[in-house]
Design a protein around this motif. Sequence first.
Motif, PDB file in Angstrom:
ATOM      1  N   ASN A 233       6.663   7.825   5.720  1.00  0.00           N
ATOM      2  CA  ASN A 233       7.004   9.042   4.988  1.00  0.00           C
ATOM      3  C   ASN A 233       5.937   9.410   3.970  1.00  0.00           C
ATOM      4  O   ASN A 233       5.935  10.506   3.413  1.00  0.00           O
ATOM      5  N   SER A 234       5.045   8.470   3.700  1.00  0.00           N
ATOM      6  CA  SER A 234       3.940   8.730   2.780  1.00  0.00           C
ATOM      7  C   SER A 234       2.737   7.920   3.243  1.00  0.00           C
ATOM      8  O   SER A 234       2.847   7.090   4.140  1.00  0.00           O
ATOM      9  N   LYS A 235       1.596   8.164   2.626  1.00  0.00           N
ATOM     10  CA  LYS A 235       0.374   7.494   3.040  1.00  0.00           C
ATOM     11  C   LYS A 235       0.072   6.230   2.226  1.00  0.00           C
ATOM     12  O   LYS A 235      -0.914   5.556   2.478  1.00  0.00           O
ATOM     13  N   LYS A 236       0.924   5.923   1.247  1.00  0.00           N
ATOM     14  CA  LYS A 236       0.709   4.726   0.432  1.00  0.00           C
ATOM     15  C   LYS A 236       1.556   3.578   0.952  1.00  0.00           C
ATOM     16  O   LYS A 236       2.770   3.705   1.099  1.00  0.00           O
ATOM     17  N   ILE A 237       0.893   2.449   1.181  1.00  0.00           N
ATOM     18  CA  ILE A 237       1.602   1.253   1.630  1.00  0.00           C
ATOM     19  C   ILE A 237       1.151   0.064   0.794  1.00  0.00           C
ATOM     20  O   ILE A 237       0.061   0.059   0.229  1.00  0.00           O
ATOM     21  N   ARG A 238       2.010  -0.932   0.725  1.00  0.00           N
ATOM     22  CA  ARG A 238       1.679  -2.181   0.021  1.00  0.00           C
ATOM     23  C   ARG A 238       1.819  -3.331   1.009  1.00  0.00           C
ATOM     24  O   ARG A 238       2.810  -3.438   1.728  1.00  0.00           O
ATOM     25  N   ILE A 239       0.809  -4.186   1.026  1.00  0.00           N
ATOM     26  CA  ILE A 239       0.804  -5.329   1.943  1.00  0.00           C
ATOM     27  C   ILE A 239       0.924  -6.612   1.131  1.00  0.00           C
ATOM     28  O   ILE A 239       0.242  -6.791   0.126  1.00  0.00           O
ATOM     29  N   GLU A 240       1.780  -7.490   1.585  1.00  0.00           N
ATOM     30  CA  GLU A 240       2.029  -8.765   0.902  1.00  0.00           C
ATOM     31  C   GLU A 240       1.813  -9.911   1.882  1.00  0.00           C
ATOM     32  O   GLU A 240       2.359  -9.914   2.984  1.00  0.00           O
ATOM     33  N   TYR A 241       1.004 -10.875   1.470  1.00  0.00           N
ATOM     34  CA  TYR A 241       0.779 -12.093   2.264  1.00  0.00           C
ATOM     35  C   TYR A 241       1.242 -13.301   1.476  1.00  0.00           C
ATOM     36  O   TYR A 241       0.914 -13.448   0.292  1.00  0.00           O
ATOM     37  N   LYS A 242       2.017 -14.183   2.117  1.00  0.00           N
ATOM     38  CA  LYS A 242       2.462 -15.432   1.486  1.00  0.00           C
ATOM     39  C   LYS A 242       2.267 -16.584   2.459  1.00  0.00           C
ATOM     40  O   LYS A 242       2.706 -16.517   3.603  1.00  0.00           O
ATOM     41  N   GLU A 243       1.605 -17.638   1.957  1.00  0.00           N
ATOM     42  CA  GLU A 243       1.476 -18.842   2.776  1.00  0.00           C
ATOM     43  C   GLU A 243       2.807 -19.562   2.878  1.00  0.00           C
ATOM     44  O   GLU A 243       3.655 -19.489   1.976  1.00  0.00           O
ATOM     45  N   ASN A 244       2.974 -20.297   3.965  1.00  0.00           N
ATOM     46  CA  ASN A 244       4.155 -21.107   4.174  1.00  0.00           C
ATOM     47  C   ASN A 244       3.928 -22.484   3.536  1.00  0.00           C
ATOM     48  O   ASN A 244       3.088 -23.259   4.000  1.00  0.00           O
ATOM     49  N   LYS A 245       4.688 -22.788   2.472  1.00  0.00           N
ATOM     50  CA  LYS A 245       4.478 -24.032   1.732  1.00  0.00           C
ATOM     51  C   LYS A 245       4.756 -25.278   2.577  1.00  0.00           C
ATOM     52  O   LYS A 245       4.211 -26.349   2.303  1.00  0.00           O
ATOM     53  N   GLN A 246       5.569 -25.125   3.593  1.00  0.00           N
ATOM     54  CA  GLN A 246       5.893 -26.265   4.462  1.00  0.00           C
ATOM     55  C   GLN A 246       4.647 -26.809   5.158  1.00  0.00           C
ATOM     56  O   GLN A 246       4.592 -27.981   5.529  1.00  0.00           O
ATOM     57  N   PHE A 247       3.634 -25.947   5.303  1.00  0.00           N
ATOM     58  CA  PHE A 247       2.439 -26.354   6.036  1.00  0.00           C
ATOM     59  C   PHE A 247       1.207 -26.453   5.142  1.00  0.00           C
ATOM     60  O   PHE A 247       0.077 -26.242   5.581  1.00  0.00           O
ATOM     61  N   GLY A 248       1.435 -26.769   3.873  1.00  0.00           N
ATOM     62  CA  GLY A 248       0.333 -27.165   3.004  1.00  0.00           C
ATOM     63  C   GLY A 248      -0.391 -26.063   2.273  1.00  0.00           C
ATOM     64  O   GLY A 248      -1.555 -26.247   1.898  1.00  0.00           O
ATOM     65  N   GLY A 249       0.254 -24.934   2.010  1.00  0.00           N
ATOM     66  CA  GLY A 249      -0.422 -23.868   1.282  1.00  0.00           C
ATOM     67  C   GLY A 249       0.548 -23.069   0.426  1.00  0.00           C
ATOM     68  O   GLY A 249       1.735 -22.996   0.730  1.00  0.00           O
ATOM     69  N   SER A 250       0.033 -22.457  -0.647  1.00  0.00           N
ATOM     70  CA  SER A 250       0.885 -21.668  -1.541  1.00  0.00           C
ATOM     71  C   SER A 250       0.193 -20.389  -2.007  1.00  0.00           C
ATOM     72  O   SER A 250       0.564 -19.813  -3.024  1.00  0.00           O
ATOM     73  N   LEU A 251      -0.825 -19.944  -1.274  1.00  0.00           N
ATOM     74  CA  LEU A 251      -1.544 -18.746  -1.660  1.00  0.00           C
ATOM     75  C   LEU A 251      -0.701 -17.496  -1.442  1.00  0.00           C
ATOM     76  O   LEU A 251       0.128 -17.431  -0.530  1.00  0.00           O
ATOM     77  N   GLU A 252      -0.948 -16.491  -2.287  1.00  0.00           N
ATOM     78  CA  GLU A 252      -0.329 -15.181  -2.133  1.00  0.00           C
ATOM     79  C   GLU A 252      -1.382 -14.107  -2.361  1.00  0.00           C
ATOM     80  O   GLU A 252      -2.331 -14.302  -3.119  1.00  0.00           O
ATOM     81  N   ALA A 253      -1.201 -12.970  -1.704  1.00  0.00           N
ATOM     82  CA  ALA A 253      -2.095 -11.830  -1.892  1.00  0.00           C
ATOM     83  C   ALA A 253      -1.298 -10.559  -1.737  1.00  0.00           C
ATOM     84  O   ALA A 253      -0.447 -10.446  -0.852  1.00  0.00           O
ATOM     85  N   ASN A 254      -1.537  -9.590  -2.638  1.00  0.00           N
ATOM     86  CA  ASN A 254      -0.880  -8.284  -2.591  1.00  0.00           C
ATOM     87  C   ASN A 254      -1.919  -7.201  -2.810  1.00  0.00           C
ATOM     88  O   ASN A 254      -2.816  -7.353  -3.630  1.00  0.00           O
ATOM     89  N   LYS A 255      -1.780  -6.107  -2.084  1.00  0.00           N
ATOM     90  CA  LYS A 255      -2.688  -4.982  -2.305  1.00  0.00           C
ATOM     91  C   LYS A 255      -2.056  -3.698  -1.799  1.00  0.00           C
ATOM     92  O   LYS A 255      -1.373  -3.681  -0.779  1.00  0.00           O
ATOM     93  N   THR A 256      -2.263  -2.622  -2.565  1.00  0.00           N
ATOM     94  CA  THR A 256      -1.776  -1.300  -2.186  1.00  0.00           C
ATOM     95  C   THR A 256      -2.924  -0.499  -1.591  1.00  0.00           C
ATOM     96  O   THR A 256      -4.046  -0.491  -2.108  1.00  0.00           O
ATOM     97  N   PHE A 257      -2.649   0.171  -0.461  1.00  0.00           N
ATOM     98  CA  PHE A 257      -3.660   0.964   0.223  1.00  0.00           C
ATOM     99  C   PHE A 257      -3.170   2.402   0.386  1.00  0.00           C
ATOM    100  O   PHE A 257      -1.967   2.642   0.603  1.00  0.00           O
ATOM    101  N   LYS A 258      -4.091   3.332   0.287  1.00  0.00           N
ATOM    102  CA  LYS A 258      -3.806   4.723   0.622  1.00  0.00           C
ATOM    103  C   LYS A 258      -4.442   5.005   1.964  1.00  0.00           C
ATOM    104  O   LYS A 258      -5.670   4.982   2.107  1.00  0.00           O
ATOM    105  N   LEU A 259      -3.614   5.235   2.970  1.00  0.00           N
ATOM    106  CA  LEU A 259      -4.108   5.404   4.333  1.00  0.00           C
ATOM    107  C   LEU A 259      -4.743   6.784   4.485  1.00  0.00           C
ATOM    108  O   LEU A 259      -4.276   7.777   3.936  1.00  0.00           O
ATOM    109  N   ALA A 260      -5.796   6.822   5.295  1.00  0.00           N
ATOM    110  CA  ALA A 260      -6.474   8.095   5.568  1.00  0.00           C
ATOM    111  C   ALA A 260      -5.577   8.980   6.422  1.00  0.00           C
ATOM    112  O   ALA A 260      -4.823   8.502   7.279  1.00  0.00           O
ATOM    113  N   LYS A 261      -5.630  10.276   6.210  1.00  0.00           N
ATOM    114  CA  LYS A 261      -4.839  11.223   6.995  1.00  0.00           C
ATOM    115  C   LYS A 261      -5.457  11.400   8.369  1.00  0.00           C
ATOM    116  O   LYS A 261      -6.634  11.287   8.563  1.00  0.00           O
TER     117      LYS A 261
END
Length: 261
Positions: A233-261
Amino acid sequence: MLNRVTLYLTVFTVIVCTTGAALAAPSIHFTQYRFFFNEKNKSDAFVIFNNGDEAANCKLSLNHFNIDEQGELVKVKSADEVPNAANNIIKFSPRNVTVRPNTSQKVKIVARGLSRVNEGEYVSYLNMLCKSVRQNKPGIFKLNAAVAYNIPMIVRKGKFNAETSLVSAKLVNHANQATLRVVQSRKGNRSLYGDIKVYEEKTDEVIGFLTGASIYTPAQKKIWNIPLTKPLNSKKIRIEYKENKQFGGSLEANKTFKLAK
């Protein structure tokens, strides 16, 4: 020629012979699709279930893959071709088992000899090749299918560091479906394994997701194609990445993007 594999869990079917009739067959399922071992966690297990109406014979062995520049798995013939193979560490039993209809079989896995190896991350894949066990009547030919699974075995010894970021996002048409093409980066001395969610910024609603997103060393980036579950419904999206702690990682990353028309 080397065989390229795009998923950490690969499945293929081999057809031996066919008839036009509907046929009984085994139906194989198992309880875990990835394993992680370190100096504190040296053993694990999973269960093979046969929910079908024919017995299945399953043979277990180790497969190995190299990683290309795009982060894709490239199958090799020998563990000697892989710089960080875990074949001398991972031990498992049984290696050959017949699972009768509506029964199960436990497979035990251990990581041995960690004290004798150098610090680092080691990777092999437990290959499970299962096919139906049947006695054909004289003159009757039946379908005999073999299904193979490659299950990642990750072993780590020592101290590790890793970084990740969401580099770019682009709306594309992939396989006749609106898809978000995401580039994710990786730095450090270990692989990544986690989940990605895509939110519409305006409504904070999840409109796409990817589970089990893996980036193995030495790849420095990976391109993901994430199908969208509904129109934007809009061109702005937010992407979230989370590591699975069960497999030895705890990193997270978030970023908002404005998609090209």
